[in-house]
Design an enzyme around this catalytic site. Structure first.
Site, short mmCIF file in Angstrom:
data_model
loop_
_atom_site.label_atom_id
_atom_site.label_comp_id
_atom_site.label_asym_id
_atom_site.label_seq_id
_atom_site.Cartn_x
_atom_site.Cartn_y
_atom_site.Cartn_z
N ASP A 170 -3.03 -1.55 -2.69
CA ASP A 170 -3.06 -0.85 -1.38
C ASP A 170 -4.06 -1.35 -0.39
O ASP A 170 -4.44 -0.49 0.54
CB ASP A 170 -3.31 0.63 -1.70
CG ASP A 170 -2.61 1.02 -3.06
OD1 ASP A 170 -1.57 0.36 -3.06
OD2 ASP A 170 -2.70 1.88 -3.38
N GLU A 220 5.55 2.72 -2.07
CA GLU A 220 5.52 3.95 -1.91
C GLU A 220 5.66 4.07 -0.64
O GLU A 220 6.62 4.41 0.24
CB GLU A 220 4.70 4.84 -2.61
CG GLU A 220 4.79 6.30 -2.69
CD GLU A 220 3.96 7.01 -3.45
OE1 GLU A 220 4.09 7.64 -4.35
OE2 GLU A 220 2.39 6.69 -3.08
N GLU A 269 2.42 3.69 5.71
CA GLU A 269 1.15 3.22 5.74
C GLU A 269 1.01 1.68 5.90
O GLU A 269 0.02 1.06 6.38
CB GLU A 269 0.25 3.93 4.63
CG GLU A 269 0.06 5.18 4.78
CD GLU A 269 -0.70 5.86 3.55
OE1 GLU A 269 -1.84 6.43 3.74
OE2 GLU A 269 -0.22 5.71 2.26
#
Length: 924
Positions: A450, A527, A531
């Protein structure tokens, strides 16, 4: 209170893992050295008590690469990362890797290969997957390697390596590659099938087999001979070290594939460019001829690619979790698509009540804790993003004191993180060549998950600061640390020895991956695609604010590419990707093997639908409005699954709805804004401004682009409003693809209805513009009033791809020179009124010499009109459904446009006259 934010890719909590194996805290490292970067710094050693990359038992791991690759930065967060990141201590090879159309898994004896073509819907209907299933294993006789390492890699290919001391094997695999290229020593080539194969062709060194219902071709060096014995197929290499295999779309494709069997792929590279509101990209494979002189190859294009190419494609196709893949014969192909709209903030309108906005801004700016207690990388990022959204809003209503206070808050927190030795800092891991923020979160340290999600917020906030304080953003000040974060997450350089090229962005798949190790049976996953686009938009804004056009253009490429991937693979915008047995209209997560209606942390429908929307910004969200029907389906499904409108993430979903239905979103805001708690990255100030502004301007209209990356268009009741932000020090005029112009003062945002330039291109190409006229003419004249022609009903039948009672518009006697690299574009204004289920389709044909034979025809996917009265724009971005023939110069030629109803049971209208509907041919 809202449900806590997800764990986007982390499946294991480090503390729990340590407890389970009885390990205490990590040993305290040696004293850290500080690496200065401008006014900031990072550490070259982890802070005491923290952890770096580990396997599932909590033991430290280093990259699993060969000696040849030991100094090369490893692109973690890729489709093949499990080759290099040994997440599971008992698996030294890899987990399944999804290259598409083929799937792979490294094992001791070589490379398992599969071609999953039948989806399974699992998890009570919440996930579809084309899971890896071995059809065969490619290896060498006797090979029994203790591990598999990554030996080499390029933009979308990788070379796994096996060695057992006697035998060595290297294979080259990649996205879109129907071939596996192998080089081996110490043993015969060996293919072991999962079941007894059927041999449909035996030509000695070339054998065609069918196994598991899939057709494969096996290629050994000339002079060799494959021997088929049960499930084992072997061939001596005759002193050579190469062989290959290919999955065939059909048995009759063997001859075509044989042509490229020894044209071995050695690398892959994408090159991008942006100009005039268009993003172009060329995807190229490099090859070497092991036999003969052939240097071409075959590539399978994903849907998001073939929708935007005019390159000739073969009739061959493959099945994949991303829908149909189409095959290109050649070592390269090029795509062209509209740039995504980006603004620092939505523009000012008189509909926003200044006093009300001022009060909402004060609630945030004067909060006792504007960062809401955030300490780790992710939650600090969310807080930075929340404050950054408000800076342009305060500025546009003259609240300079609030604006400056917000900018000061952003600077202060960024500088804390950008200075080594404090409670929060960034630390460089020299083994993995990555920058890890501490305190870390959601596996950003132990699993390298991430980084693009977390650090994108920092870059976005820094870009907003740079807009108001250029000196702060200088490399000699704090800009150097911003660039270091960019190098970690979205490094544009392939020669930077400190960080990998585009760490998490998969240029061929068209989107990023979240997991750093890819250690799942379903491959890698992502996911929160939104972002990821938040980082891309941040690059556009940072590059614009600092004058770095290369970073700006990288951001435009990433945003346009991932925007199309999100539309197709997360939202199934064209309803051509999700298998029919999967009944959802969206997925919360995309996996290598498919997609899932889920999140990592909850089954709440609001968050499943909202996680691919947040953060809502004028930089990273406006592109979503390009698929308004998908938004409407998305919201409708959320409310069905939720048993009613949103409750927890209502602000995120109101804002999402406003991208397609501003009035409907405004009605929900008016009814429910008094008693809700904002999502953690949102504020009432931003949500009020967003919903009210779009209600006044209309929804974003990404079909029209400006030649400045920081521009956007909005449409309400047929009227367009043009907006652009000029970061530069002098005024400039922005030209939009529909021919309108807008003058923007220095360091300002401007809006207007645009000045008319006589009607220019409707899309990315340049060339001659022909207007439609009732009666069937195409003309370069701009006169006459706008009227409409009736597109006859399809009569309830399917005419997709085949003209039925078409409207025909034609121009003859055209002399023109083909423009290299250009393609046909068009803008057709259509309206179905209130009729449901209609779709209009266009075909454009070229008769190069006017002899009555059309040398080139281009049929575009139909446009599904909405059941709301009002003109909608159908243009070439729907993509080619089919194309035949080749373009050339026009010598007394004819250009013909046909428009008909592909589906539906009612008539529709096509706008003609004036400068309304146009076709632009790719000619001088």
């Amino acid at each position: 209170m809202p449900t806590p934010r997800p764990r986007p890719a982390a499946a294991v909590v480090l503390a729990a893992a340590l407890a389970a194996v009885g390990l205490g805290p990590a040993a305290t490292p040696a004293a850290a050295a500080t690496v200065p970067v401008g006014a900031g710094s990072y550490s070259d050693t982890r802070p005491p008590g923290t952890t770096g990359p580990t396997n599932n038992t909590g033991a430290p791991v280093t990259p699993k690469v060969t000696q040849a690759a030991k100094d090369k930065p490893v692109p973690t967060n890729d489709w093949w990362s499990s080759l290099a990141f040994r997440r599971y201590g008992d698996n030294p090879y890899s987990t399944p890797m999804y290259g598409h159309p083929l799937t792979y898994q490294a094992v001791s004896g070589g490379l398992e290969v599969g071609y999953p073509t039948s989806p399974a819907v699992v998890g009570e209907g919440r996930q579809y997957e084309y899971a890896h299933k071995r059809d065969l294993t490619l290896g060498l006789s006797g090979l029994n390697s203790p591990d598999t390492k990554a030996d080499a890699w390029s933009d979308w290919t990788v070379t796994p390596y096996w060695s057992d001391g006697t035998r060595t094997l290297r294979t080259t695999i990649g996205h879109g590659m129907p071939f596996v290229y192998a080089q081996g020593t110490g043993g015969n080539a060996q293919i072991t099938t999962a079941a007894t194969p059927t041999v449909f062709s035996d030509q000695g060194n070339v054998v065609g087999i069918t196994v598991g219902g899939h057709h494969y071709a096996l290629f050994a060096p000339t002079g060799s001979d494959w021997n088929v014995s049960g499930t084992t197929i072997t061939a001596g290499l005759g002193g050579k070290d190469y062989f290959s295999l290919a999955v065939l779309p059909s048995t009759d494709a063997l001859a075509t594939f044989r042509k490229y069997a020894f044209s071995f792929v050695t690398g892959s590279q994408v090159d991008w460019s942006t100009s005039g509101g268009t993003v172009g990209a060329t995807y190229r494979l490099t090859t070497v001829a092991k036999e003969g002189t052939e240097r071409g190859t075959l590539q399978a294009l994903y849907r998001h690619q073939w929708l935007h190419t005019t390159d000739t494609l073969t009739p061959y196709t493959y099945v994949s979790p991303r829908g149909t893949m189409k095959v290109r014969e050649g070592a390269s192909f090029t795509t062209r698509q509209k740039a995504a709209p980006v603004l620092p903030g939505l523009p000012r309108t008189s509909a926003v009540d200044t006093a009300r906005l001022r009060a909402h801004l004060s609630e945030v700016a004067n909060s006792s804790d504007p960062f809401s207690g955030a300490t780790d990388t992710y939650w600090t990022g969310k807080a930075l993003g929340r404050l950054a959204q408000l800076v342009p809003l305060a500025d546009q209503i003259g609240e300079t004191a609030v604006r400056d206070k917000l900018v000061g808050l952003l600077k202060g927190r960024l500088q804390e993180w950008f200075t080594a030795g404090g409670a929060s800092e960034f630390s460089y891991d020299k083994d993995w060549k990555t920058l890890i923020g501490y305190p870390a979160s959601y596996g950003s340290d132990t699993e390298l998950n991430d980084h693009h999600f977390h650090y994108g917020y920092y870059v976005y906030a820094a870009a907003i600061v740079a807009q108001y304080d250029a000196s702060w953003a200088a490399d000699s000040a704090w800009g150097g640390m911003v660039r270091t974060l960019i190098r970690d997450t979205a490094n544009p350089s392939r020669t930077d020895g400190a960080f990998p090229f585009l760490r998490g962005f998969d240029v061929y798949a068209g989107h990023s991956w979240a997991s750093g190790h890819q250690g799942f049976a379903a491959g890698n996953n992502q996911e929160s695609s939104s972002e990821s686009t938040n980082l891309s938009a941040a690059l556009v804004l940072w590059g614009s604010a600092t004058g770095d056009t290369a970073l700006r253009d990288l951001g435009s490429y990433l945003l346009a590419t991932e925007g199309e991937a999100i539309a197709q693979y997360w939202f199934d915008a064209d309803q051509q990707v999700f298998p029919g047995s999967f009944t959802h209209d969206t997925v919360g997560m995309v996996w290598g093997s498919g997609g899932a209606y889920s999140t990592w942390w909850t089954a709440n429908p609001e968050e499943i639908h909202g996680i691919n929307v947040l953060p809502v910004t004028a930089g990273g969200s406006l592109h979503l409005a390009g698929d308004k029907d998908a938004i409407r389906r998305n919201i409708a499904e959320m409310e069905r699954e939720n048993g009613g409108p949103a409750v927890e993430w209502r602000d995120i979903l109101w804002e999402f709805q406003s991208l397609a239905d501003p009035a409907g979103a405004k009605a929900k805001w008016d009814a429910g804004h008094a008693g809700y708690t904002p999502e953690q990255g949102e504020s009432k100030a931003h949500t009020y401004h967003w919903i009210t502004t779009l209600d006044a301007l209309g929804a974003p209209d990404p079909s029209v682009t400006g030649d400045l990356p920081t521009s956007a268009v909005f449409t309400k009741d047929g009227t367009r409003t043009y907006a652009a932000h000029n970061h530069g020090s002098t005024a400039r005029t922005v030209t939009f693809s529909d021919g309108k112009k807008l003058t923007v003062p220095a360091r300002s945002t401007a809006t207007g209805t645009g000045t008319d330039t006589g009607g220019q291109d409707p899309g990315p190409s340049t060339g001659n513009t022909f207007r439609l006229r009732s009666g069937g003419a195409l003309t370069t004249d701009t006169g006459t009033a706008a009227v409409s022609d009736t597109v006859p009903s399809a009569g309830g039948r399917n005419h997709d791809g085949t003209p039925n009672k078409p409207l025909v518009y034609e121009v003859k006697g055209v002399d023109a020179t083909l423009r290299t690299g250009a393609s046909t574009t068009f803008r057709l204004l259509v309206d179905a009124g209130t009729a449901v289920g209609l779709g209009q389709q266009a075909r454009i044909s070229y008769d190069l010499t006017g002899d009555g034979t059309f040398d080139r025809t281009e049929t575009y996917h139909y446009f599904a009109t909405d059941p709301v009265t009002g003109w909608e724009e159908y243009n070439q971005t729907r993509g080619l459904k089919a194309a035949t023939g080749t373009l050339g110069n026009l010598n007394g030629g004819t250009v013909r446009l046909e428009v008909w109803s592909a589906i539906g049971n009612a008539d529709a209208l096509l706008r003609t006259g004036g400068d309304t509907s146009v076709v632009v041919i790719p000619y001088e």
